[in-house]
Enzyme design. Structure first.
Site, PDB file in Angstrom:
ATOM      1  N   SER A  57      20.349 -22.748  13.195  1.00  0.00           N
ATOM      2  CA  SER A  57      21.539 -23.588  13.051  1.00  0.00           C
ATOM      3  C   SER A  57      22.684 -23.107  13.932  1.00  0.00           C
ATOM      4  O   SER A  57      23.571 -23.905  14.298  1.00  0.00           O
ATOM      5  CB  SER A  57      21.983 -23.649  11.587  1.00  0.00           C
ATOM      6  OG  SER A  57      22.151 -22.359  11.052  1.00  0.00           O
ATOM      7  N   HIS A 149      21.241 -16.848  -1.758  1.00  0.00           N
ATOM      8  CA  HIS A 149      21.297 -17.925  -2.739  1.00  0.00           C
ATOM      9  C   HIS A 149      21.391 -17.428  -4.181  1.00  0.00           C
ATOM     10  O   HIS A 149      21.137 -18.195  -5.111  1.00  0.00           O
ATOM     11  CB  HIS A 149      20.079 -18.835  -2.584  1.00  0.00           C
ATOM     12  CG  HIS A 149      20.160 -19.742  -1.387  1.00  0.00           C
ATOM     13  ND1 HIS A 149      20.980 -19.477  -0.319  1.00  0.00           N
ATOM     14  CD2 HIS A 149      19.528 -20.905  -1.088  1.00  0.00           C
ATOM     15  CE1 HIS A 149      20.839 -20.438   0.593  1.00  0.00           C
ATOM     16  NE2 HIS A 149      19.971 -21.316   0.139  1.00  0.00           N
ATOM     17  N   HIS A 174      25.023 -25.625   2.423  1.00  0.00           N
ATOM     18  CA  HIS A 174      23.621 -26.032   2.526  1.00  0.00           C
ATOM     19  C   HIS A 174      22.863 -25.676   1.251  1.00  0.00           C
ATOM     20  O   HIS A 174      23.256 -24.778   0.514  1.00  0.00           O
ATOM     21  CB  HIS A 174      22.970 -25.333   3.727  1.00  0.00           C
ATOM     22  CG  HIS A 174      21.652 -25.907   4.105  1.00  0.00           C
ATOM     23  ND1 HIS A 174      20.593 -25.132   4.545  1.00  0.00           N
ATOM     24  CD2 HIS A 174      21.202 -27.200   4.108  1.00  0.00           C
ATOM     25  CE1 HIS A 174      19.563 -25.918   4.818  1.00  0.00           C
ATOM     26  NE2 HIS A 174      19.898 -27.167   4.550  1.00  0.00           N
TER      27      HIS A 174
END
Length: 219
Positions: A57, A149, A174
């Protein structure tokens, strides 16, 4: 009434470099990230990514930054997040340093940028996100949170970087899943926290990628 303008897309060679890079972001979500980055770059401020991995990304943020004459900054300790460790679903043994026996995605990241021709457009900060955020002094036009996460890591990324967003800057998160069956809940919880703060207004959603604009104080 005229039709709405089509979202910006990267040049074919940039998109090809993105698709060839090691990483997890799907093309459609990458294009949504790119469109957000192009808009945010108009503020004339750096674009910050939290969670570099191997630079997939980062290519899109760097190209958007290059077009506007700003820099992309990407932050990662390059030892892999929790789900990338040995024995977990996203572990990749090809990015383990055989000498120290730990993940090291930094060499792969550097090769990714070199192949894309974007090395001069990116400042890579090697370290843990909260520590880098604490040292950061200026405002930024975009913060893209795509790091660890767990609640601990996602919360630290949000608390460390969201306050640096300039007015009208974009917070992009995201892997936001409202249903626990679809994925981990930490990104969803910081997304809900951002909306509840009153500082952000959601401006775009593409599957698990949510884009919020800073429209007030109170982070």
């Amino acid at each position: 009434m005229s039709a709405p303008a089509a979202p910006p897309v990267p040049q074919p060679e940039v998109l090809a470099a993105f698709e060839a890079a090691k990483g997890f972001m799907p093309v459609d979500e990458g294009l949504a990230l790119y469109a957000a980055a192009v808009g945010a770059a108009e503020l004339g401020l750096p674009l910050v990514e939290v969670g570099t991995y191997c630079g997939r990304s980062t290519i899109l943020l760097a190209d958007a930054a290059r077009t506007a004459g700003v820099m992309a900054v990407t932050v990662d300790h390059h030892r892999g997040s929790e789900e990338q460790q040995p024995g977990w679903e996203y572990h990749d043994p090809t990015v383990v340093d055989p000498e120290v026996g730990r993940m090291d995605t930094l060499p792969t990241f550097r090769r990714t940028l070199h192949a894309a021709g974007l090395e001069d457009q990116v400042v890579a900060m090697v370290g843990r996100s909260p520590q880098v955020a604490a040292l950061w002094q200026g405002s930024v036009g975009l913060v893209f949170i795509d790091g660890g996460h767990t609640d601990e890591h996602a919360t630290a990324d949000y608390e460390g970087w969201a306050p640096h967003l300039a007015p009208e800057g974009l917070l992009v998160i995201h892997d936001v899943f409202a249903d626990p069956a679809d994925g981990g809940q930490a990104p969803y919880r910081i997304y809900r926290r951002a909306l509840a703060s009153g500082a952000f207004t959601e401006v775009a959603v593409h599957r698990s990628l949510h884009v919020l604009r800073r429209t007030g104080p109170g982070i």
